[in-house]
Design a protein around this motif. Structure first.
Motif, PDB file in Angstrom:
ATOM      1  N   GLY A  43       0.812  -1.215   0.000  1.00  0.00           N
ATOM      2  CA  GLY A  43       0.000   0.000   0.000  1.00  0.00           C
ATOM      3  C   GLY A  43       0.843   1.261   0.000  1.00  0.00           C
ATOM      4  O   GLY A  43       0.544   2.232  -0.706  1.00  0.00           O
ATOM      5  N   CYS A  44       1.906   1.264   0.798  1.00  0.00           N
ATOM      6  CA  CYS A  44       2.800   2.427   0.839  1.00  0.00           C
ATOM      7  C   CYS A  44       3.511   2.624  -0.502  1.00  0.00           C
ATOM      8  O   CYS A  44       3.672   3.761  -0.963  1.00  0.00           O
ATOM      9  N   LEU A  45       3.945   1.536  -1.120  1.00  0.00           N
ATOM     10  CA  LEU A  45       4.587   1.635  -2.429  1.00  0.00           C
ATOM     11  C   LEU A  45       3.604   2.164  -3.470  1.00  0.00           C
ATOM     12  O   LEU A  45       3.962   2.990  -4.320  1.00  0.00           O
ATOM     13  N   TRP A  46       2.367   1.688  -3.413  1.00  0.00           N
ATOM     14  CA  TRP A  46       1.334   2.146  -4.348  1.00  0.00           C
ATOM     15  C   TRP A  46       1.085   3.646  -4.157  1.00  0.00           C
ATOM     16  O   TRP A  46       1.017   4.405  -5.114  1.00  0.00           O
ATOM     17  N   GLN A  47       0.962   4.059  -2.884  1.00  0.00           N
ATOM     18  CA  GLN A  47       0.741   5.471  -2.588  1.00  0.00           C
ATOM     19  C   GLN A  47       1.923   6.319  -3.062  1.00  0.00           C
ATOM     20  O   GLN A  47       1.740   7.383  -3.635  1.00  0.00           O
ATOM     21  N   ARG A  48       3.135   5.829  -2.852  1.00  0.00           N
ATOM     22  CA  ARG A  48       4.331   6.553  -3.294  1.00  0.00           C
ATOM     23  C   ARG A  48       4.316   6.726  -4.806  1.00  0.00           C
ATOM     24  O   ARG A  48       4.585   7.804  -5.329  1.00  0.00           O
ATOM     25  N   GLN A  49       3.997   5.661  -5.517  1.00  0.00           N
ATOM     26  CA  GLN A  49       3.969   5.727  -6.979  1.00  0.00           C
ATOM     27  C   GLN A  49       2.931   6.738  -7.463  1.00  0.00           C
ATOM     28  O   GLN A  49       3.194   7.522  -8.366  1.00  0.00           O
TER      29      GLN A  49
END
Length: 164
Positions: A22-28
């Motif tokens: 989720g954090c990686l998705w939000q970062r992207q």
């Protein structure tokens, strides 16, 4: 594939994996929109902190009580502070209200604050802003209340007089 990956995993490891995704998705998404985002090396620690916070809340039932204004037994000013986290914007907001001894609102503020993902930090910043506002208004006799138990306990255990 997912069943094999999580077959022997603990609840914490499964939640950590999901939070990191989720954090990686939000970062992207933030990078795509040219918004500030976490560095890649920060995501593991941020995800761990969020999972710990979530699991800590799951451990005990959260008892919500109806919160409403009540007059003080002594004639003094009363302030209330509160904070909230905004979904999807990585921002928080704080609110502060002061009443005179008769219950009339004499000052209030609502303000968006910078990036924070911990409600306790936002509540602590709201408490700090309440004290600053009381000083700016020259309110020298009063009490400040908030609904975050951890912040209230931390302030009460600090050994400092909280009634401004």
């Amino acid at each position: 594939m997912a069943l094999v990956l999580f077959k022997n995993g603990s609840d914490f490891r499964i939640a950590l994996f999901a939070m990191m995704v989720g954090c990686l998705w939000q970062r992207q998404n933030k990078l795509r929109e040219c918004q500030p985002s976490w560095q890649l090396h920060e995501i593991g620690d941020i995800a761990k902190e969020l999972v710990h916070e979530f699991m800590e809340e799951l451990r005990g039932p959260v008892q919500r009580r109806l919160v409403c204004w009540s007059p003080l037994l002594v004639a003094c000013y009363k302030g209330n502070f509160d904070a909230t986290l905004f979904d999807g914007s990585n921002c928080a907001g704080i609110r502060v209200v002061f009443w005179d001894p008769s219950g009339t609102v004499i000052a209030a503020l609502s303000k968006k604050i910078g990036s924070t993902h911990l409600i306790e930090m936002a509540e602590a910043l709201a408490a700090r802003r309440a004290v600053v506002l009381a000083n700016q208004l020259s309110l020298f006799d009063g009490i400040i209340e908030g609904d975050c138990l951890r912040v209230t306990q931390a302030l009460n255990c600090s050994g400092r007089r909280l009634c401004y």
